[in-house]
Design a protein around this motif. Structure first.
Motif, short mmCIF file in Angstrom:
data_model
loop_
_atom_site.label_atom_id
_atom_site.label_comp_id
_atom_site.label_asym_id
_atom_site.label_seq_id
_atom_site.Cartn_x
_atom_site.Cartn_y
_atom_site.Cartn_z
N LEU A 142 0.83 -1.21 0.00
CA LEU A 142 0.00 0.00 0.00
C LEU A 142 0.86 1.25 0.00
N ALA A 143 1.88 1.29 0.87
CA ALA A 143 2.71 2.49 1.01
C ALA A 143 3.48 2.78 -0.27
N LEU A 144 4.02 1.74 -0.90
CA LEU A 144 4.77 1.95 -2.13
C LEU A 144 3.86 2.41 -3.26
N TYR A 178 1.93 11.07 3.61
CA TYR A 178 1.47 9.99 4.48
C TYR A 178 2.20 8.69 4.15
N ALA A 179 2.38 8.42 2.84
CA ALA A 179 3.08 7.21 2.42
C ALA A 179 4.53 7.24 2.87
N ASP A 180 5.16 8.40 2.80
CA ASP A 180 6.55 8.53 3.28
C ASP A 180 6.64 8.19 4.75
N GLU A 181 5.68 8.72 5.54
CA GLU A 181 5.68 8.45 6.98
C GLU A 181 5.48 6.96 7.24
N LEU A 182 4.59 6.34 6.50
CA LEU A 182 4.32 4.92 6.66
C LEU A 182 5.56 4.09 6.32
N LEU A 183 6.24 4.46 5.27
CA LEU A 183 7.46 3.74 4.86
C LEU A 183 8.56 3.90 5.91
#
Length: 447
Positions: free
Chosen positions: A25-27, A40-45
């Motif tokens: 999902l994050a990628l 948000y994706a950067d934070e999740l990664l």
């Protein structure tokens, strides 16, 4: 929902299949619009990169996404030299070199990198081959040379002490690998102001220490006052300094005479932390100090965490609350002494007793119920490994302790689940990262 997924990403109990789903999902979201989704994706990664259970393919996928993530993985210990290409991810390669896990040929490759930022970072790495150090010491960017002069333990420092740029010579003076004779010569350099640069050197001549410690800036005098290299004569001179910060620095000197230390402590009502001279005191000296008529001196002994049981227990019943508070977190204190301490001194010692690593669950519950209460007690209880469910539920009522309690694995599962909807995002994220969060709830939180 986004912050809950970030909490899940850091949850050590997250099942492997959910780790896979979050990473996918994050990628996917990392290249999405709008920009807020990418953030948000950067934070999740980043949260996923901090996990210790990643497979090699997951590590490589994270490292390939963004070099900053690769650097984090390198410093976390999950990225290996086999996982990256030093040409495409040079900063991550330097991070592995810094950790001592890079390929032997990488330093030579990166010392010639066109980006001076890469060379500058490489210059601070320990254990570089001599030829690489020599190459960096001759770098066209003076900032790279300064970093070499500051960090290397190579004999090149003697040569750099003659460098035409004063910034390089000043860095050489700050480097403990620099030969003493070079440092003494630099101290006479009219272009250099070495008031701070030599403050941690422990091998200078006493005459030079005396000259440096006569600086008009109190902060500089304080830096030399705590230097282990200064002798007893200079210690006593600085102990009479008109500035409090200098006298307090003398008290932090590892070889300050005990009679002088007593004078300094009794004459200053500062909140003293553990002092090196007390840490090095012999059993006989500790016994003498613990019997001092001054509570401030007894309190210094009480701050040690390796006291003989008889001395520890004697300080636990000290009539001064400050002394009891200082000894309360000492490991091994019997619970009856901790409870009697609370009965005698009340709110003044509650937080210190809660910080004792051997405090039992029932004792921690008792402390949260004490009236009058103290907010700092809840913070100590909320992070205590022995905290019970009832004690943690009491901590939820305190705003600053609520996130800590939300992350504690002893918090009842139904309370953890309820906190996922907390209006404070930090509290909700900590609850999502709690390893006691029911697996079924983890699944429900996934998109």
């Amino acid at each position: 929902m986004n912050h809950l997924l970030c909490g899940l990403a850091a949850n050590p109990a997250l099942p492997p299949e959910l780790v896979d789903r979050l990473l996918t999902l994050a990628l996917k979201e990392a290249g999405a619009e709008p920009e807020c989704e990418r953030d948000y994706a950067d934070e999740l990664l980043r949260d996923l990169a901090g996990r210790t259970d990643l497979r090699r393919d997951q590590v490589r996928a994270l490292a390939a996404y963004e070099e900053g993530t690769a650097v984090s993985l390198a410093y976390h210990g999950t990225l290996t030299a086999a996982d990256l290409d030093p040409v495409s991810t040079p900063y991550a390669a330097v991070a592995l070199i810094d950790e001592g896990r890079g390929h032997p040929e990488w330093p030579r490759l990166l010392a010639a990198h066109p980006d001076s930022g890469i060379r500058w970072k490489l210059a601070s790495c320990p254990g570089l081959p001599p030829d690489v150090v020599d190459l960096l010491a001759a770098d066209p960017d003076v900032e790279v040379v300064v970093e070499v002069a500051l960090c290397t333990d190579s004999p090149v420092t003697a040569r750099l002490a003659l460098h035409p740029d004063p910034r390089v010579r000043c860095a050489v003076a700050s480097n403990h690998a620099t030969p003493l004779e070079a440092v003494v010569a630099l101290a006479e350099d009219p272009e250099l102001t070495l008031r701070w640069a030599l403050s941690e050197r422990t091998d200078l001549p006493q005459a030079l220490y005396a000259r440096l410690a006569a600086d008009p800036l109190p902060g500089v005098r304080a830096a030399y006052a705590r230097n282990p290299g200064i002798g007893q004569e200079l210690i006593r001179v600085l102990a009479a300094d008109p500035e409090n910060q200098v006298r307090r620095a003398v008290a932090e000197h590892p070889h300050v005479p005990l009679d002088l230390l007593t004078e300094l402590v009794v004459g200053d009502r500062a909140a003293w932390n553990a002092l090196p001279r007390i840490a090095a005191a012999t059993p006989a000296e500790l016994t003498e100090l613990a019997g001092s008529r001054h509570a401030a001196v007894r309190m210094l002994v009480a701050r040690r965490r390796d006291l003989p049981p008889h001395l520890r227990d004697a300080l636990a019943v000290d009539p001064a609350a400050a002394v009891a508070r200082a000894v309360a977190p000492h490991p091994g204190l019997p619970e009856e002494l901790l409870r009697s301490m609370v009965a005698r001194h009340g709110a003044q010692v509650l937080a210190a007793v809660a910080a004792n690593p051997d405090a039992s669950g029932p004792l921690l519950e008792y402390l949260t119920q004490h009236r009058p209460g103290v907010r700092s007690v809840f913070k100590e209880v909320a992070k205590h490994p022995h905290a019970t469910g009832p004690a943690l539920l009491a901590c939820l009522a305190d705003r600053t302790s609520r996130p800590l309690a939300a992350a504690h694995p002893a918090l009842p599962p139904e309370a953890i689940t309820g906190l996922l909807a907390d209006e404070d995002r930090w509290v909700a994220e900590e609850a999502a990262g709690n390893p006691s969060l029911p697996r079924a709830v983890m699944v429900e939180l996934m998109p």
